[in-house]
Design an enzyme around this catalytic site. Structure first.
Site, PDB file in Angstrom:
ATOM      1  N   LYS A  35       0.844  -1.198   0.000  1.00 17.26           N
ATOM      2  CA  LYS A  35       0.000   0.000   0.000  1.00 17.26           C
ATOM      3  C   LYS A  35       0.884   1.254   0.000  1.00 17.26           C
ATOM      4  O   LYS A  35       0.637   2.207  -0.738  1.00 17.26           O
ATOM      5  CB  LYS A  35      -0.857  -0.035   1.269  1.00 17.26           C
ATOM      6  CG  LYS A  35      -2.242   0.518   1.103  1.00 17.26           C
ATOM      7  CD  LYS A  35      -3.013   0.425   2.396  1.00 17.26           C
ATOM      8  CE  LYS A  35      -3.832  -0.841   2.501  1.00 17.26           C
ATOM      9  NZ  LYS A  35      -4.518  -0.972   3.805  1.00 17.26           N
ATOM     10  N   ARG A 149     -18.329   9.172   2.710  1.00 15.95           N
ATOM     11  CA  ARG A 149     -18.927   8.063   1.964  1.00 15.95           C
ATOM     12  C   ARG A 149     -17.936   7.621   0.907  1.00 15.95           C
ATOM     13  O   ARG A 149     -17.357   8.470   0.222  1.00 15.95           O
ATOM     14  CB  ARG A 149     -20.207   8.519   1.237  1.00 15.95           C
ATOM     15  CG  ARG A 149     -21.298   9.028   2.127  1.00 15.95           C
ATOM     16  CD  ARG A 149     -22.239   9.936   1.349  1.00 15.95           C
ATOM     17  NE  ARG A 149     -21.542  11.139   0.841  1.00 15.95           N
ATOM     18  CZ  ARG A 149     -22.033  11.982  -0.060  1.00 15.95           C
ATOM     19  NH1 ARG A 149     -23.220  11.770  -0.593  1.00 15.95           N
ATOM     20  NH2 ARG A 149     -21.345  13.046  -0.448  1.00 15.95           N
ATOM     21  N   CYS A 262     -18.831  -0.573   6.499  1.00 15.88           N
ATOM     22  CA  CYS A 262     -19.262   0.284   7.619  1.00 15.88           C
ATOM     23  C   CYS A 262     -20.617  -0.084   8.189  1.00 15.88           C
ATOM     24  O   CYS A 262     -20.705  -0.571   9.311  1.00 15.88           O
ATOM     25  CB  CYS A 262     -19.248   1.739   7.170  1.00 15.88           C
ATOM     26  SG  CYS A 262     -17.617   2.244   6.574  1.00 15.88           S
ATOM     27  N   ARG A 332     -16.380  -5.445   0.445  1.00 19.63           N
ATOM     28  CA  ARG A 332     -16.630  -5.937   1.802  1.00 19.63           C
ATOM     29  C   ARG A 332     -18.141  -6.038   2.033  1.00 19.63           C
ATOM     30  O   ARG A 332     -18.871  -5.087   1.809  1.00 19.63           O
ATOM     31  CB  ARG A 332     -15.995  -5.005   2.840  1.00 19.63           C
ATOM     32  CG  ARG A 332     -14.473  -5.120   2.876  1.00 19.63           C
ATOM     33  CD  ARG A 332     -13.870  -4.125   3.825  1.00 19.63           C
ATOM     34  NE  ARG A 332     -14.068  -2.748   3.377  1.00 19.63           N
ATOM     35  CZ  ARG A 332     -13.759  -1.680   4.105  1.00 19.63           C
ATOM     36  NH1 ARG A 332     -13.247  -1.812   5.302  1.00 19.63           N
ATOM     37  NH2 ARG A 332     -13.964  -0.470   3.616  1.00 19.63           N
TER      38      ARG A 332
HETATM   39  C1  UGA Z   1     -21.450   4.990   5.169  1.00 16.41           C
HETATM   40  C2  UGA Z   1     -22.069   6.324   5.603  1.00 16.41           C
HETATM   41  O1  UGA Z   1     -23.006   6.765   4.616  1.00 16.41           O
HETATM   42  C3  UGA Z   1     -20.977   7.382   5.783  1.00 16.41           C
HETATM   43  O2  UGA Z   1     -21.538   8.580   6.256  1.00 16.41           O
HETATM   44  C4  UGA Z   1     -19.964   6.847   6.789  1.00 16.41           C
HETATM   45  O3  UGA Z   1     -18.901   7.756   6.991  1.00 16.41           O
HETATM   46  C5  UGA Z   1     -19.394   5.549   6.283  1.00 16.41           C
HETATM   47  O4  UGA Z   1     -20.460   4.587   6.114  1.00 16.41           O
HETATM   48  C6  UGA Z   1     -18.415   5.047   7.297  1.00 16.41           C
HETATM   49  O5  UGA Z   1     -18.830   4.683   8.410  1.00 16.41           O
HETATM   50  O6  UGA Z   1     -17.198   5.101   7.049  1.00 16.41           O
HETATM   51  P1  UGA Z   1     -20.547   4.044   2.838  1.00 16.41           P
HETATM   52  O7  UGA Z   1     -20.315   2.752   3.566  1.00 16.41           O
HETATM   53  O8  UGA Z   1     -19.482   4.576   1.949  1.00 16.41           O
HETATM   54  O9  UGA Z   1     -20.863   5.206   3.893  1.00 16.41           O
HETATM   55  O10 UGA Z   1     -21.826   3.823   1.939  1.00 16.41           O
HETATM   56  P2  UGA Z   1     -23.308   4.416   1.845  1.00 16.41           P
HETATM   57  O11 UGA Z   1     -23.368   5.425   0.790  1.00 16.41           O
HETATM   58  O12 UGA Z   1     -23.813   4.770   3.187  1.00 16.41           O
HETATM   59  O13 UGA Z   1     -24.078   3.122   1.336  1.00 16.41           O
HETATM   60  C7  UGA Z   1     -24.129   1.956   2.143  1.00 16.41           C
HETATM   61  C8  UGA Z   1     -24.925   0.877   1.491  1.00 16.41           C
HETATM   62  O14 UGA Z   1     -26.303   1.210   1.515  1.00 16.41           O
HETATM   63  C9  UGA Z   1     -24.590   0.578   0.025  1.00 16.41           C
HETATM   64  O15 UGA Z   1     -24.533  -0.833  -0.128  1.00 16.41           O
HETATM   65  C10 UGA Z   1     -25.741   1.175  -0.731  1.00 16.41           C
HETATM   66  O16 UGA Z   1     -25.980   0.508  -1.937  1.00 16.41           O
HETATM   67  C11 UGA Z   1     -26.881   0.972   0.248  1.00 16.41           C
HETATM   68  N1  UGA Z   1     -28.013   1.900   0.063  1.00 16.41           N
HETATM   69  C12 UGA Z   1     -27.831   3.245   0.178  1.00 16.41           C
HETATM   70  C13 UGA Z   1     -29.276   1.395  -0.201  1.00 16.41           C
HETATM   71  O17 UGA Z   1     -29.480   0.175  -0.293  1.00 16.41           O
HETATM   72  N2  UGA Z   1     -30.315   2.272  -0.360  1.00 16.41           N
HETATM   73  C14 UGA Z   1     -30.148   3.597  -0.260  1.00 16.41           C
HETATM   74  O18 UGA Z   1     -31.151   4.329  -0.411  1.00 16.41           O
HETATM   75  C15 UGA Z   1     -28.879   4.102   0.001  1.00 16.41           C
END
Ligand code: UGA
Length: 436
Positions: A35, A149, A262, A332
């Site tokens: 990395k 995100r 997450c 993941r």
């Molecule tokens: C999430 C949080 O949104 C961030 O604010 C946070 O900082 C991050 O975790 C973390 O703890 O580090 P992330 O894991 O990048 O961010 O992804 P998201 O955009 O939250 O999406 C998570 C999952 O939910 C994805 O699989 C997405 O496809 C799903 N999702 C999202 C849905 O099924 N429906 C929705 O309406 C939105």
């Protein structure tokens, strides 16, 4: 300011590059030499829009470097901890091995007045437990959770919607908060809310935010389950309730649910921590949130089986997407990959494609057939399954074009991303999640 960032994964690498881009002198430290080599060349070791450019610019400017030698942290005013806190192998709690190891490695290099800023997502109470070791060196521990995100990480880090800093009481805490204001000077100058709390609140803000987001997604997926037995359309329902500003339309996307590094592990770690604290019942609903979420993956598989007349055995199924969400190569706990693997287990000939995540997916599941080119992957498909809503699938793949690639006429839309009427009008059988 001189800063060190321990842990150069999705969080740390972006943080280091972003801090250099706003003028700081940054060293990123990680135990993984591969990395570090990649980052030192200015190459992002994972897919994240804008990161490559930011890394290259940082290295070029001389303000950003990467090393495996933790001694390089010496002389920095603020030391960020951005290592992973995965789910324990034998339980739901968070595994704090990497956080503890990072702190231990850093201790010999801390000077009085230094700040250690935890960014990793940790169970409430972690900062209080780590503090005595850090404070013995004369340094101050703060907790500064990260809300980025994946896919928007650079933008979220440089221009966050809020900054939260949990500090200890007394002058040390006040001074630490002031120093963090300096670190994040551009965001603070433009009026980004800067919320100073105690450690426990800051730790909880992060898990509460992720728990809320996960709950919102599972809520709409629960509505999808009800829609499925009543003939209602969950996407219209989400639009309609989303107009209420108290509810809001975002994160009401029903489909195969949430995954990633997450939300799934954070809600489990929160449940585990609440139980340790004797308050398991307060977040008992998170078990339900998790269960609803996992059921939707099964539902998608059942839809494919139904759509193909009761069995997927020896059927060509093309799965569009492997990453847990678009604009990421992160697999993941990816619901997309989970659906693909389940279909494969049922005897389908699964072909899977993804613009960014094939390499990662292949390493984890070499048994699946990976094809980089979307159109090639679609050739001879008996059914097409949309599981990650990349633009090139959701927006750019039209039913007319798909019709030129295969004689199969079945689509299962695991993200409710397509216009059902358009696919049907072009002669396809369309199956959505929670849609008639
Ligand atoms: C999430 C949080 O949104 C961030 O604010 C946070 O900082 C991050 O975790 C973390 O703890 O580090 P992330 O894991 O990048 O961010 O992804 P998201 O955009 O939250 O999406 C998570 C999952 O939910 C994805 O699989 C997405 O496809 C799903 N999702 C999202 C849905 O099924 N429906 C929705 O309406 C939105």
């Amino acid at each position: 300011m001189r800063l060190s960032v321990i842990g150069c994964g999705y969080l740390g690498a972006v943080h280091a590059a972003a801090m250099a881009s706003i003028g700081h002198d940054v060293v990123g430290i990680d135990v993984d030499p591969r990395k570090i080599e990649s980052l030192s060349r200015g190459e992002a070791p994972f897919y994240e829009p804008e990161l490559q450019e930011l890394l290259a610019a940082g290295i070029e400017s001389g303000r950003l470097r990467f090393t495996t030698d933790v001694a390089a942290a010496s002389g920095s005013s603020v030391h960020f901890i951005g290592v992973g806190t995965p789910q324990q192998k034998d339980g739901y709690a968070a595994d704090l091995t990497y956080v503890n190891a990072a702190v231990d490695a850093l201790l010999p290099y801390l000077r009085p007045g230094d700040i250690v800023a935890g960014k990793s997502t940790v169970p409430v109470g972690t900062a209080a437990e780590l503090a005595p070791r850090i404070e013995a060196t004369g340094a101050t521990l703060v907790w500064n959770p990260e809300f980025l995100r994946e896919g928007w990480a650079v933008q979220d880090t440089i221009d966050p919607d809020r900054l939260v800093v949990g500090v200890p009481g007394g002058d040390a805490g006040t001074e630490a908060a002031d120093l963090l204001r300096e670190v994040y000077h551009p965001a603070v100058a433009k009026g980004t809310p800067f919320i100073v709390t105690d450690w426990a609140t800051a730790e909880l803000v992060k898990v509460a935010a992720n728990a809320f987001l996960a709950t919102k997604i599972s809520f709409i997926n629960a509505m999808a389950e009800i829609a499925e037995v009543t003939g209602a359309d969950v996407t219209q329902l989400a639009d309609a309730i989303g107009h209420d500003v108290r509810i809001g339309r975002r994160f009401l996307g029903a489909g195969i649910g949430f995954g990633g590094g997450c939300l799934p592990k954070d809600i489990r770690a929160f449940s585990a921590r609440a139980e340790e604290l004797g308050r398991g019942e307060s977040v008992a609903f998170l078990r339900e949130v998790d269960a609803i979420n996992l059921r939707r993956r099964e539902r998608a598989v059942d839809l494919v089986i139904d759509a193909l007349g009761g069995s997927v055995f020896k059927k060509n199924v093309t799965v569009l997407g492997a990453a847990f969400k678009p604009y990421s190569d992160d697999i993941r706990d990816s619901p997309a990959l989970d659906v693909a693997v389940r279909l494969h287990g049922l005897g389908a000939w699964v072909t899977i494609t993804d613009p960014a995540a094939i390499e990662n997916a292949q390493r984890l599941h070499p048994q699946l057939n990976y094809v980089a080119d979307r159109d090639e992957a679609l050739r001879a498909a008996d059914a097409i399954v949309l599981v990650t809503e990349w633009d090139e699938y959701r927006r750019e793949l039209t039913p007319e074009h798909a019709s030129t690639l295969t004689t199969g006429r079945v689509v299962v839309d695991g993200r409710n991303g397509w216009d059902a009427a358009a696919w049907r009008a072009a002669g396809w059988s369309y199956y959505g999640m929670g849609r008639p």
